[in-house]
Design an enzyme around this catalytic site. Structure first.
Site, short mmCIF file in Angstrom:
data_model
loop_
_atom_site.label_atom_id
_atom_site.label_comp_id
_atom_site.label_asym_id
_atom_site.label_seq_id
_atom_site.Cartn_x
_atom_site.Cartn_y
_atom_site.Cartn_z
N ASP A 1 25.94 -51.30 -42.84
CA ASP A 1 25.28 -52.56 -43.13
C ASP A 1 26.26 -53.69 -42.79
OD1 ASP A 1 23.89 -54.74 -44.22
OD2 ASP A 1 23.13 -53.55 -45.91
N ARG B 1 25.42 -57.00 -42.96
CA ARG B 1 24.92 -58.27 -43.49
C ARG B 1 25.93 -58.96 -44.40
NH1 ARG B 1 19.27 -56.13 -45.85
NH2 ARG B 1 20.66 -54.36 -46.32
#
Length: 388
Positions: free
Chosen positions: A320, A322
């Site tokens: 991930d 983000r």
């Protein structure tokens, strides 16, 4: 005070603009490091190299994804090429990693553009799994290779770059009109969230709630804008029902059945509408932060049998990518300090707490399961700890 005549090239004619220069004017017209990083991202996407410097040397770096045969030949004329790959991609290629998170691969003079791009893009890995033998470089600083990877990621390109050492970086950049980025100045900025500024807001009646308002926030670094959908008039002194929702073009717009993003978006807005108040933060971080093009590459790998996490790793990304700090920053700018967070992701809860937003309650959001995304949801629960 100094008067300067500055030529402006307008087609085939040349005009002159005279203006006064003071020390303050000189400084204000110079690009900041944030602005240079924005330039560098655009240059890399367009297939232009950038000059990277640190205290010990300088390199010319270009993104492998946008590398052309002509530019490859020009870079080769300058010296020996090396390739910067992430440790995730190197693991797939069975290349040795001597620099923790990245690998520096020597590029043989006998290999061309197709070989270089095949190391960066896993699309044909199953057809031609043996890419080597690969020779990993060790010794010396890897900071400029690391910076090249960070810039490629921030440009939403495959995380791979070709580099060649150069002398006189200032002269080289000036002679070729290239952007120069200092590793010392750039590294802290690339690890931080860019400050966000409110740009506009207006009333927006929606299916979920007629009392809606859309706020637009723009980061200083020239990256994508982010949005806050405010339902009703939430009390700033109490925990607000909130959701951090990452943009998903395929799910939110096209109704993709491969994920649960669209149902989560609509479900969160509907719950806020029913309660009469809430804030949905719509963060432009498509594909867990790798961008839509790389997300489609990951989907293609999933069609070959890899799960979501494995596909990201083969591309060279983390599980991930983000930055949930953006959501916390928007909430704080809107005057909120406490949330009832609509999420199944423990990482969002941890990041809220870490950045000063108290999570008074986790509100489950279990919607959208279907025959096409059962494996995807199971992977999120098993490998990413989602509470499903």
């Amino acid at each position: 005070m100094e008067i300067v005549s500055h030529p402006l090239h307008l087609g085939v004619k040349t005009a002159s603009l005279c203006y006064k220069i003071t020390p303050d004017t000189r400084m204000s017209l110079m690009p900041t490091m944030i602005e240079l990083l924005a330039r560098a991202r655009v240059d890399l996407r367009m297939g232009l190299p950038v000059v990277l410097t640190d205290g010990s040397g300088a390199v010319l770096a270009i993104a492998v994804e946008s590398l052309s045969s002509g530019r490859l030949a020009e870079m080769r004329a300058l010296g020996d090429l090396s390739l910067a790959l992430t440790a995730r991609r190197a693991e797939t290629l069975k290349a040795r990693v001597y620099d923790e998170d990245i690998a520096r691969i020597a590029v043989p003079g006998s290999e061309g553009l197709q070989w270089i791009q095949a190391l960066a893009d896993p699309a044909d890995d199953l057809n031609t799994p043996m890419k080597g033998p690969l020779s990993s470089l060790r010794g010396g600083s890897a900071e400029l290779h690391r910076l090249a990877i960070a810039l490629a990621k921030s440009a939403r390109l495959l995380p791979a770059a070709a580099l060649v050492a150069i002398n006189d970086p200032a002269g080289f950049a000036a002679a070729h009109g290239l952007t120069t980025v200092s590793q010392v100045a750039a590294a802290p900025l690339l690890s931080e969230s860019s400050p966000l500024h409110p740009i506009a807001a207006a009333r927006l009646p929606m299916d979920a709630a007629e009392a809606g308002r859309l706020h637009i926030y723009r980061p200083e670094d020239g990256a994508d804008e982010h949005y806050a959908v405010e339902i009703g008039r939430p009390d700033r002194s109490k925990p607000v029902l909130a959701r951090l929702h990452s943009a998903c073009f395929t799910g939110d717009v096209l109704g993709s059945l491969k994920c649960d993003c669209g149902p989560q978006l609509r479900g969160a807005l509907a719950q806020m509408g029913e309660e009469g108040a809430g804030v949905l933060l719509y963060l432009n971080q498509e594909g867990r932060g790798i961008g839509l093009a790389n997300k489609m590459r990951a989907y293609s790998l999933q069609d070959q049998g890899f799960d979501t996490v494995e596909a990201n790793h083969r591309l060279g990304f983390e599980d991930d990518e983000r930055d949930f700090r953006l959501g916390a920053a928007i909430l704080q700018k809107m005057g909120f300090s406490q949330v009832r967070l609509l999420t199944n992701n423990p990482n969002k809860i941890a990041m809220m707490e870490k950045t000063g937003i108290a999570v008074a309650e986790r509100v489950a959001l279990k919607v959208g399961e279907n025959a096409h995304n059962q494996h995807y949801l199971a992977t999120k629960a098993r490998k990413s700890g989602h509470m499903l």
